[in-house]
Design a protein around this motif. Sequence first.
Motif, PDB file in Angstrom:
ATOM      1  N   LYS A 120      10.381  -2.326  -3.690  1.00 19.94           N
ATOM      2  CA  LYS A 120      10.535  -1.002  -3.094  1.00 19.94           C
ATOM      3  C   LYS A 120       9.369  -0.706  -2.156  1.00 19.94           C
ATOM      4  O   LYS A 120       8.208  -0.916  -2.513  1.00 19.94           O
ATOM      5  N   GLY A 121       9.699  -0.237  -0.976  1.00 20.88           N
ATOM      6  CA  GLY A 121       8.656   0.131  -0.040  1.00 20.88           C
ATOM      7  C   GLY A 121       9.227   0.893   1.136  1.00 20.88           C
ATOM      8  O   GLY A 121      10.451   0.965   1.322  1.00 20.88           O
ATOM      9  N   ASP A 122       8.313   1.482   1.900  1.00 24.05           N
ATOM     10  CA  ASP A 122       8.794   2.262   3.038  1.00 24.05           C
ATOM     11  C   ASP A 122       9.228   1.337   4.178  1.00 24.05           C
ATOM     12  O   ASP A 122       8.850   0.167   4.246  1.00 24.05           O
ATOM     13  N   LEU A 123      10.011   1.898   5.059  1.00 26.35           N
ATOM     14  CA  LEU A 123      10.587   1.138   6.170  1.00 26.35           C
ATOM     15  C   LEU A 123       9.504   0.504   7.031  1.00 26.35           C
ATOM     16  O   LEU A 123       9.669  -0.613   7.521  1.00 26.35           O
ATOM     17  N   THR A 124       8.380   1.171   7.169  1.00 28.74           N
ATOM     18  CA  THR A 124       7.298   0.628   7.988  1.00 28.74           C
ATOM     19  C   THR A 124       6.782  -0.686   7.408  1.00 28.74           C
ATOM     20  O   THR A 124       6.575  -1.658   8.147  1.00 28.74           O
ATOM     21  N   ALA A 125       6.576  -0.737   6.099  1.00 26.48           N
ATOM     22  CA  ALA A 125       6.081  -1.973   5.475  1.00 26.48           C
ATOM     23  C   ALA A 125       7.087  -3.109   5.652  1.00 26.48           C
ATOM     24  O   ALA A 125       6.710  -4.238   6.001  1.00 26.48           O
TER      25      ALA A 125
END
Length: 158
Positions: free
Chosen positions: A77-82
């Motif tokens: 799980k992570g943000d779109l930027t990562a």
Amino acid sequence: MSIPFPSLSFFQALQSMMRQEEARFRRLGFIDTTFGIHILGPNGQEWRYLLAFEVCDCREVSEVHSFDLTAIDFVLKGDLTAWSEMLANIHRNKGADVIHSLNTLTHFGERLKMEYDDPDNRDKFFRFQESIQQFFDLTHTLDLGFIPGVGQQQLTSV
């Protein structure tokens, strides 16, 4: 025609390429795991995909509304930027560098977090990490499209 990220078609393209690169994945050994990809976008957008690997094949790719951590091994799980930074780095270098590898991005749980119910299932990430990374490294051959304003900026600056 570019393949957008995140999208089901993106993961289906990787699934198809993995099948074409069967010999490459056979050298890495069996990969038997089912895990989720959870991407958090700006403005509360979320995308969830389920990937199921068996032997040396990605046998299932689907978009899901939620994850049952008791039925799968783990969720990345992570943000779109990562995610976009990792894919842009892979695209530029034909594979993730150390800073943008899944191992590094999940190491401290700052960029990507691993969610799981059973520690034995979490271990599958580490056991099959090279195959999972190679799966994402196939991205370098795609004409990848990002959400405007988020991923495209990363594609040129990472």
